[in-house]
Design a protein around this motif. Structure first.
Motif, PDB file in Angstrom:
ATOM      1  N   ILE A  20       0.865  -1.166   0.000  1.00 35.59           N
ATOM      2  CA  ILE A  20       0.000   0.000   0.000  1.00 35.59           C
ATOM      3  C   ILE A  20       0.908   1.224   0.000  1.00 35.59           C
ATOM      4  N   ALA A  21       0.692   2.075  -0.983  1.00 34.65           N
ATOM      5  CA  ALA A  21       1.468   3.306  -1.094  1.00 34.65           C
ATOM      6  C   ALA A  21       0.518   4.487  -0.895  1.00 34.65           C
ATOM      7  N   THR A  22      -0.048   5.002  -1.978  1.00 36.49           N
ATOM      8  CA  THR A  22      -0.955   6.153  -1.874  1.00 36.49           C
ATOM      9  C   THR A  22      -2.387   5.754  -1.552  1.00 36.49           C
ATOM     10  N   GLU A  48       3.826  -1.457   3.852  1.00 37.93           N
ATOM     11  CA  GLU A  48       3.091  -0.193   3.852  1.00 37.93           C
ATOM     12  C   GLU A  48       4.095   0.954   3.838  1.00 37.93           C
ATOM     13  N   LEU A  49       3.924   1.858   2.886  1.00 37.44           N
ATOM     14  CA  LEU A  49       4.732   3.067   2.842  1.00 37.44           C
ATOM     15  C   LEU A  49       3.947   4.156   3.568  1.00 37.44           C
ATOM     16  N   GLY A  50       4.063   4.174   4.893  1.00 38.03           N
ATOM     17  CA  GLY A  50       3.257   5.033   5.745  1.00 38.03           C
ATOM     18  C   GLY A  50       3.388   6.504   5.450  1.00 38.03           C
ATOM     19  N   PHE A  51       4.559   6.927   4.972  1.00 38.68           N
ATOM     20  CA  PHE A  51       4.773   8.346   4.696  1.00 38.68           C
ATOM     21  C   PHE A  51       3.936   8.849   3.520  1.00 38.68           C
ATOM     22  N   ASP A  53       0.685   8.000   3.306  1.00 41.72           N
ATOM     23  CA  ASP A  53      -0.649   8.102   3.910  1.00 41.72           C
ATOM     24  C   ASP A  53      -1.746   7.402   3.112  1.00 41.72           C
ATOM     25  N   GLY A  54      -1.457   6.202   2.624  1.00 42.53           N
ATOM     26  CA  GLY A  54      -2.446   5.428   1.867  1.00 42.53           C
ATOM     27  C   GLY A  54      -3.664   5.039   2.676  1.00 42.53           C
ATOM     28  N   ARG A  55      -3.506   4.924   3.988  1.00 38.82           N
ATOM     29  CA  ARG A  55      -4.647   4.567   4.847  1.00 38.82           C
ATOM     30  C   ARG A  55      -5.767   5.603   4.765  1.00 38.82           C
ATOM     31  N   ILE A  67       5.153  -4.989   7.340  1.00 43.11           N
ATOM     32  CA  ILE A  67       6.318  -4.094   7.385  1.00 43.11           C
ATOM     33  C   ILE A  67       5.838  -2.692   7.071  1.00 43.11           C
ATOM     34  N   ARG A  68       6.236  -1.725   7.893  1.00 47.39           N
ATOM     35  CA  ARG A  68       5.814  -0.347   7.656  1.00 47.39           C
ATOM     36  C   ARG A  68       7.033   0.556   7.614  1.00 47.39           C
TER      37      ARG A  68
END
Length: 69
Positions: A20-22, A48-51, A53-55, A67-68
């Motif tokens: 999950i990115a964007t 997850e690429l948390g930076f 903010d795909g959530r 993995i985040r």
């Protein structure tokens, strides 16, 4: 694309993806599943690429990632 008969009304769905990115892809998949009458239980991701903010695109759903960054 998703076939019209891929999900039955009321069917429970777990959406699993590697990354999950964007959140754009996840948001689109959620709309398709719900349009077909499915109920999303959760999203699961390896990374997850948390930076990015795909959530924020899939608010209101349970989201798990291994993995985040």
């Amino acid at each position: 694309t998703m076939h019209k008969d891929a999900i039955k009304t009321g069917e429970k769905v777990l959406i699993v993806d590697d990354l999950i990115a964007t959140g754009g892809t996840c948001g689109a998949v959620a709309k398709m599943v719900e349009k077909l009458g499915g109920k999303i239980l959760a999203f699961g991701f390896m990374v997850e690429l948390g930076f990015l903010d795909g959530r924020s695109k899939i608010k209101g759903y349970e989201v798990k990632s291994i993995i985040r960054y």
